[in-house]
Design a protein around this motif. Structure first.
Motif: not given
Length: 281
Positions: A44-54
């Motif tokens: 879930s942390d990585w998914q949040a990172e993907r959304e933020t940086w995406g």
């Protein structure tokens, strides 16, 4: 020969599983800025990172950090083709950025393009700006191509830059296992695991090599440092099933015979999900 190849092939799976990701399972060390954007730990942390940086990348695809960290999150979520596309565009814009070039090389390896990855990682490292992380990544690619002697030479060079670095030693140990030198693999991994900088992934690689030698009791005791009793038992049961096929570990202990080269394992195969491979932290 086939029996030894079975156990050596398992070591190849472990290597692929441990070094394929840009984040939690990336035992070679993320080719990234440790002082920025500390690495997440959960899916879930990585998914949040993907959304933020995406979102930041979508707003400006020329933003170097947006491309770098967006691709890192994509890699961690196994979206390897998309990560490669992001990094491919980024290195065309930021041509002198060795860190981006290193990440691009890793991403090429994720997508099974090992020869290209090896060439890119060679360019990413320079004597003027040595980077042990890039060297360690290059070593894992050489191992994936079956070039274990060259890989071990690369790890030794990396260790000159970062003596006793447990992530390099962990890759070195797995490389020795791929070369069927299990006693030396165990020695190197035990030294790596004893470091106060070692994490669970390093210890799991030692568990794996102990299991390849049939020392399941020691392996399970070590596995329990980072896993519940049930999880550790499952890990050892997997090792027993895998190594016990045709008694391959008995041949390995005797060091007899010549094994065929292990099948190449594409880095995007999901080998990191096998219980015997060092899983994401």
């Amino acid at each position: 020969m086939a029996r030894i190849g079975l156990a050596v092939g398992l070591a190849a799976l472990a290597l692929a599983g441990c070094q394929r990701r840009g984040g939690p399972g990336d035992i070679t060390g993320s080719i990234g800025r440790s002082s920025q954007a500390s690495q997440p730990r959960t899916s879930s942390d990585w998914q949040a990172e993907r959304e933020t940086w995406g979102k930041r990348y979508d707003a400006n695809s020329r933003d170097r950090d947006a491309a770098f960290y967006y691709a890192r999150a994509l890699r961690s979520l196994d979206q390897n083709a998309q990560a490669l596309a992001v990094l491919q565009g980024a290195v065309l814009i930021h041509q002198d950025d060795s860190e981006l070039l290193g990440a691009y090389g890793r991403s090429l390896a994720d997508n099974g393009r090992l020869r290209e990855a090896d060439e890119v990682l060679s360019r990413a490292h320079s004597p003027e700006r040595p980077d042990w992380r890039i060297l360690s990544a290059q070593g894992t690619v050489a191992d994936q191509m079956g070039e274990h002697t060259r890989a071990q030479q690369i790890y030794q060079t990396a260790l000159k830059l970062a003596p006793n670095e447990p992530t390099i030693m962990s890759n070195y140990g797995l490389s020795l296992a791929l070369s069927r030198n299990l006693p030396e693999a165990e020695r190197v991994l035990a030294e790596a695991a004893a470091s106060d900088r070692a994490d669970a992934r390093v210890r799991q690689n030692l568990v794996f090599v102990l299991g390849l030698q049939g020392r399941f009791g020691e392996a399970e005791t070590l596995a329990r440092r980072d896993q519940s009793p049930a999880e550790a038992a499952a890990t050892i049961a997997y090792l027993k099933r895998s190594v016990g096929q045709q008694n391959s570990w008995e041949l390995l202990k005797g060091g007899k015979g010549r094994a065929p080269a292990p099948a190449r394992q594409p880095l995007a195969n999901g080998a990191g999900n096998q219980p015997a491979a060092a899983p994401p932290a």
